[in-house]
Scaffold this active site. Structure first.
Site, PDB file in Angstrom:
ATOM      1  CG  ASP A   1     -23.683 -35.363  60.666  1.00  8.74           C
ATOM      2  OD1 ASP A   1     -23.111 -34.506  61.373  1.00  8.74           O
ATOM      3  OD2 ASP A   1     -23.461 -36.587  60.811  1.00  8.74           O
TER       4      ASP A   1
ATOM      5  CG  ASP B   1     -18.030 -37.593  61.973  1.00  5.26           C
ATOM      6  OD1 ASP B   1     -18.530 -38.680  62.301  1.00  5.26           O
ATOM      7  OD2 ASP B   1     -18.635 -36.509  62.018  1.00  5.26           O
TER       8      ASP B   1
ATOM      9  CG  ASP C   1     -12.111 -41.536  48.054  1.00  5.40           C
ATOM     10  OD1 ASP C   1     -12.586 -41.845  49.165  1.00  5.40           O
ATOM     11  OD2 ASP C   1     -11.166 -42.156  47.523  1.00  5.40           O
TER      12      ASP C   1
ATOM     13  CB  THR D   1     -20.409 -45.002  58.028  1.00  2.00           C
ATOM     14  OG1 THR D   1     -19.538 -45.207  56.916  1.00  2.00           O
ATOM     15  CG2 THR D   1     -21.357 -43.853  57.695  1.00  2.00           C
TER      16      THR D   1
END
Lengths: 289, 289
Positions: B90, B160, B141, B162
């Site tokens: 993001d 950063d 990846d 999930t």
């Protein structure tokens, strides 16, 4: 996804946010003259106390709120003896107050005895100190109690109220806070729960500082800390001080505590950048942290 | 009460807790080879980015997470020049990294380009720095990238990611963290988001410290801070350091920041009492704070 009926949800409509816990059974419900009390068993958060649809506490995270309502205020006073709790019927804050050996008298005034009776039954760990000879529990209107209480009779007053709506709204205004000031000795400490730094900085915290100033509390400071089960998971308490400064707290070491320490007291006093001087409005600029 | 269909809810089944926001419309949804991306307009929290049903960020509170993922790590390094972000599609963390003038190269490696494209479209305030000549965005990846990256080529690595399930699980293990260590210079800083202090102290934070130690990070520290839209509203990030100590950070003053300050850095390093030495396990007992 949508939550099914196994969840208790508390939506805060004005902010479009909700907190939910998966519940396994409802243990109790009761409509009193003042409010609607519910107790649930949850899947992972211990028991849950709800008043008028709002989460009051869970077994899992109430230590954060109760420790931070009691210990910063008591540590800011050089020798707290007489402590008054307004609200706080679940007795969790009172339990923390009683950990301080300097305290010789703890008076709690909550309008609704049913909350304390429910806490005794469903949250006995919070009410275990209620038989302490230092404790007086009064079930009456805290505003009326304060109006007739002798001047200069308490060292610390803790306002452990529900949100500033309905019968608790008056607990955030200058007339009530002036009564608190009158019953405080100097040095003296008031602490009031003051909602979420993210959601209520302008709607609650700023007007509360104004009301405290109007009531004659020259030094004021807002502390912040996590309370996962309250809206936004981030909460605050605001100190109003007579003859004291927020930064000059005693180092209080109580090995039973799970969140509070002297270092955490300092951390809680550290204002988020976006709050500017709101959390410590009376300090001269350039006063350091 | 039960929430109606105007709400987006993220239940964390393993902990029986859910966070919900009232939404007014769904702006985007997309199934990529890696995950399912949704973007909603909310009633009071700005826009909401969801990946695989989990809240990634809201317009209202993402500053807390992004500032605390970037600034403590960069302030702990004496002169960070080369910064690597793994994940972070993001671009909100990257934007914070770019505020540091010492940074001359910022490489971000996220497996899913669709997240960055969605952020550019729906959260342009987060991606505004992506045209900065210091930036390289790679969509591949992160584990494979790190394996082939030159040794000692970065000063700071920010993970950063999930939650530690699915394709992100490997980012919490010693083999991956050893690769991070290899690409770091000394002095060097790794920071990894490490979930909730209340919910994940034992399931995530403790094993992460173990994995960091196994990977050769002699000094480690967990910081904590509020993130209302993540489970429990209370979040953490864990530092792994080479040739540095967590307490010896520079004072970084960036007037645009809304949460972080040097004082807040210290506050975030202050361990909750219930965590004991978990947040700072390598420090000798009696080391202060």
């Amino acid at each position: 996804m949508t939550l099914d009926t196994d969840w208790f949800s508390e939506p805060l409509a004005s902010e479009g946010v909700a907190f939910s816990l998966r519940v396994t059974s409802k243990l109790h419900e009761e409509r009193t003259p003042w409010q609607y009390i519910e107790v649930y068993e949850t899947a992972h958060w211990g028991r849950l106390l709800v008043i008028d649809g709002c989460v009051m506490l869970t077994g899992r995270d109430n230590f954060l709120y109760h420790e931070m309502m009691a210990h910063p205020a008591l540590a800011t006073h050089p020798a707290p003896r007489d402590v008054l709790v307004i609200g706080g019927g679940d007795c969790g804050t009172l339990r923390e107050v009683l950990r301080h050996e300097s305290v010789t008298r703890a008076v709690q005034v909550d309008i609704d005895e049913a909350v304390t009776r429910a806490a005794e039954r469903f949250f006995p760990e919070l009410t275990a100190g209620n038989d302490d000879p230092r404790v007086t529990l009064r079930f009456e209107d805290g505003v009326a109690y304060l109006r007739q209480a002798p001047a200069a009779s308490f060292d610390v007053v803790i306002i452990d109220s529900t949100d500033p709506v309905g019968h608790a709204a008056g607990l955030f205004g200058a007339p009530f806070l002036s009564d608190v000031r009158r019953v405080l000795r100097s040095p003296g400490v008031l602490v009031q729960q003051s909602e979420s730094p993210l959601l209520h900085a302008e709607s609650v915290i700023r007007p509360l500082h104004g009301a405290l100033a109007e009531a004659g509390f020259a030094a004021r400071a807002t502390l912040h800390f996590p309370v996962p089960s309250y809206p936004s998971g981030w909460w605050s308490a605001t100190l109003g001080l007579l003859g004291l400064e927020p930064e000059a707290y005693r180092t209080v070491t109580l090995p039973e505590l799970r969140y509070y320490s002297a270092a955490m007291h300092q951390a809680a006093l550290t204002p988020p950048a976006f709050c500017g001087t709101l959390f410590r409005p009376d300090r001269p600029a350039g006063g350091g942290t």
